[in-house]
Write a protein that holds these residues in place. Structure first.
Motif, PDB file in Angstrom:
ATOM      1  N   LEU A   1     -25.337   4.500   3.172  1.00 43.35           N
ATOM      2  CA  LEU A   1     -24.656   3.216   2.994  1.00 43.35           C
ATOM      3  C   LEU A   1     -23.410   3.369   2.119  1.00 43.35           C
ATOM      4  CD1 LEU A   1     -27.773   0.941   2.622  1.00 43.35           C
ATOM      5  CD2 LEU A   1     -26.146   0.932   4.532  1.00 43.35           C
ATOM      6  N   ALA A   2     -23.497   4.151   1.061  1.00 44.17           N
ATOM      7  CA  ALA A   2     -22.330   4.400   0.206  1.00 44.17           C
ATOM      8  C   ALA A   2     -21.269   5.187   0.988  1.00 44.17           C
ATOM      9  CB  ALA A   2     -22.753   5.164  -1.051  1.00 44.17           C
TER      10      ALA A   2
ATOM     11  N   LYS B   1     -19.121   3.044   3.309  1.00 43.80           N
ATOM     12  CA  LYS B   1     -18.090   2.253   2.612  1.00 43.80           C
ATOM     13  C   LYS B   1     -16.803   3.043   2.453  1.00 43.80           C
ATOM     14  CE  LYS B   1     -21.185  -0.834   0.187  1.00 43.80           C
ATOM     15  NZ  LYS B   1     -21.751  -1.267  -1.085  1.00 43.80           N
TER      16      LYS B   1
ATOM     17  N   ASP C   1     -25.251  -3.072   8.175  1.00 43.60           N
ATOM     18  CA  ASP C   1     -25.053  -2.046   7.145  1.00 43.60           C
ATOM     19  C   ASP C   1     -25.727  -2.461   5.849  1.00 43.60           C
ATOM     20  OD1 ASP C   1     -23.550  -0.601   8.890  1.00 43.60           O
ATOM     21  OD2 ASP C   1     -21.665  -0.783   7.803  1.00 43.60           O
ATOM     22  N   ASP C   2     -27.032  -2.455   5.871  1.00 42.00           N
ATOM     23  CA  ASP C   2     -27.789  -2.729   4.658  1.00 42.00           C
ATOM     24  C   ASP C   2     -29.045  -1.866   4.681  1.00 42.00           C
ATOM     25  OD1 ASP C   2     -30.009  -4.123   6.010  1.00 42.00           O
ATOM     26  OD2 ASP C   2     -28.639  -5.807   6.208  1.00 42.00           O
TER      27      ASP C   2
ATOM     28  N   HIS D   1     -15.955  11.716   6.639  1.00 36.13           N
ATOM     29  CA  HIS D   1     -15.282  11.462   5.363  1.00 36.13           C
ATOM     30  C   HIS D   1     -13.787  11.783   5.509  1.00 36.13           C
ATOM     31  CE1 HIS D   1     -14.092  11.787   1.183  1.00 36.13           C
ATOM     32  NE2 HIS D   1     -15.196  11.095   0.894  1.00 36.13           N
TER      33      HIS D   1
ATOM     34  N   SER E   1     -16.953  -2.958   8.618  1.00 33.56           N
ATOM     35  CA  SER E   1     -18.352  -3.062   8.212  1.00 33.56           C
ATOM     36  C   SER E   1     -19.144  -3.727   9.323  1.00 33.56           C
ATOM     37  CB  SER E   1     -18.478  -3.870   6.918  1.00 33.56           C
ATOM     38  OG  SER E   1     -18.014  -5.175   7.131  1.00 33.56           O
TER      39      SER E   1
ATOM     40  N   ASP F   1     -29.526   5.224   0.788  1.00 30.34           N
ATOM     41  CA  ASP F   1     -28.514   4.800  -0.188  1.00 30.34           C
ATOM     42  C   ASP F   1     -27.238   5.624  -0.043  1.00 30.34           C
ATOM     43  OD1 ASP F   1     -30.151   2.811  -1.203  1.00 30.34           O
ATOM     44  OD2 ASP F   1     -30.901   4.052  -2.855  1.00 30.34           O
ATOM     45  N   ALA F   2     -27.386   6.918   0.143  1.00 29.97           N
ATOM     46  CA  ALA F   2     -26.221   7.788   0.301  1.00 29.97           C
ATOM     47  C   ALA F   2     -25.450   7.450   1.578  1.00 29.97           C
ATOM     48  CB  ALA F   2     -26.651   9.257   0.303  1.00 29.97           C
TER      49      ALA F   2
END
Length: 141
Positions: free
Chosen positions: A18-19, A22, A32-33, A78, A28, A15-16
């Motif tokens: 994938l976030a 974004k 990316d799931d 990032h 994308s 989850d981290a």
């Protein structure tokens, strides 16, 4: 860079990651799931490399090896942490992984329109191969 830690990502990180993509990744991908990244980690638990600084996720790269070729995907840093050597450290870790597996050549998926990425890849010693064209077909079409 002594406070930078690179490790393999696992199911708890999905989850981290994938976030993070974004915010940090250019463009994308149809993969990316959660299911797609979970399959990657289940098939090759060392392929998803994460860079962390102070416990915060600051970079990723997927270093996939199919037994013949080495493939790099989703190199992302990032925006608040760019130009600090994180991308280079991730690529070094990926190349070390490839060397340990017997890989001899790495190729990277880089968007044509991502000029910033082109600069980073060139700085790391990668170059486009104009004689090759990438052809793709979504398998879920």
């Amino acid at each position: 860079m002594t406070d930078l830690h690179i490790r393999a990502g696992g199911p708890a990180d999905l989850d981290a990651v994938l976030a993070f993509w974004k915010v940090a990744a250019e463009g994308s991908s149809i993969s990316d799931d959660g299911d797609g990244v979970a399959r990657l980690v289940a098939r090759d638990p060392e392929a998803l490399l994460l860079a962390e600084r102070g416990g915060e996720l600051v970079g990723t790269v997927i270093a996939g090896f199919d037994g013949w070729r080495c493939h790099l995907y989703r190199l992302a840093v990032h925006p608040d942490h760019r130009r600090r050597g994180i991308g280079g450290a991730l690529l070094t870790a990926a190349e070390e992984r490839f060397g340990a597996l017997g890989g001899r050549r790495g190729d990277a998926m880089v968007l044509d329109r991502n000029a910033l990425a082109h600069h980073a890849w060139r700085a790391a010693g990668y170059a486009p191969e104009p004689q090759w064209s990438r052809w793709v077909k979504p398998l879920d079409a």
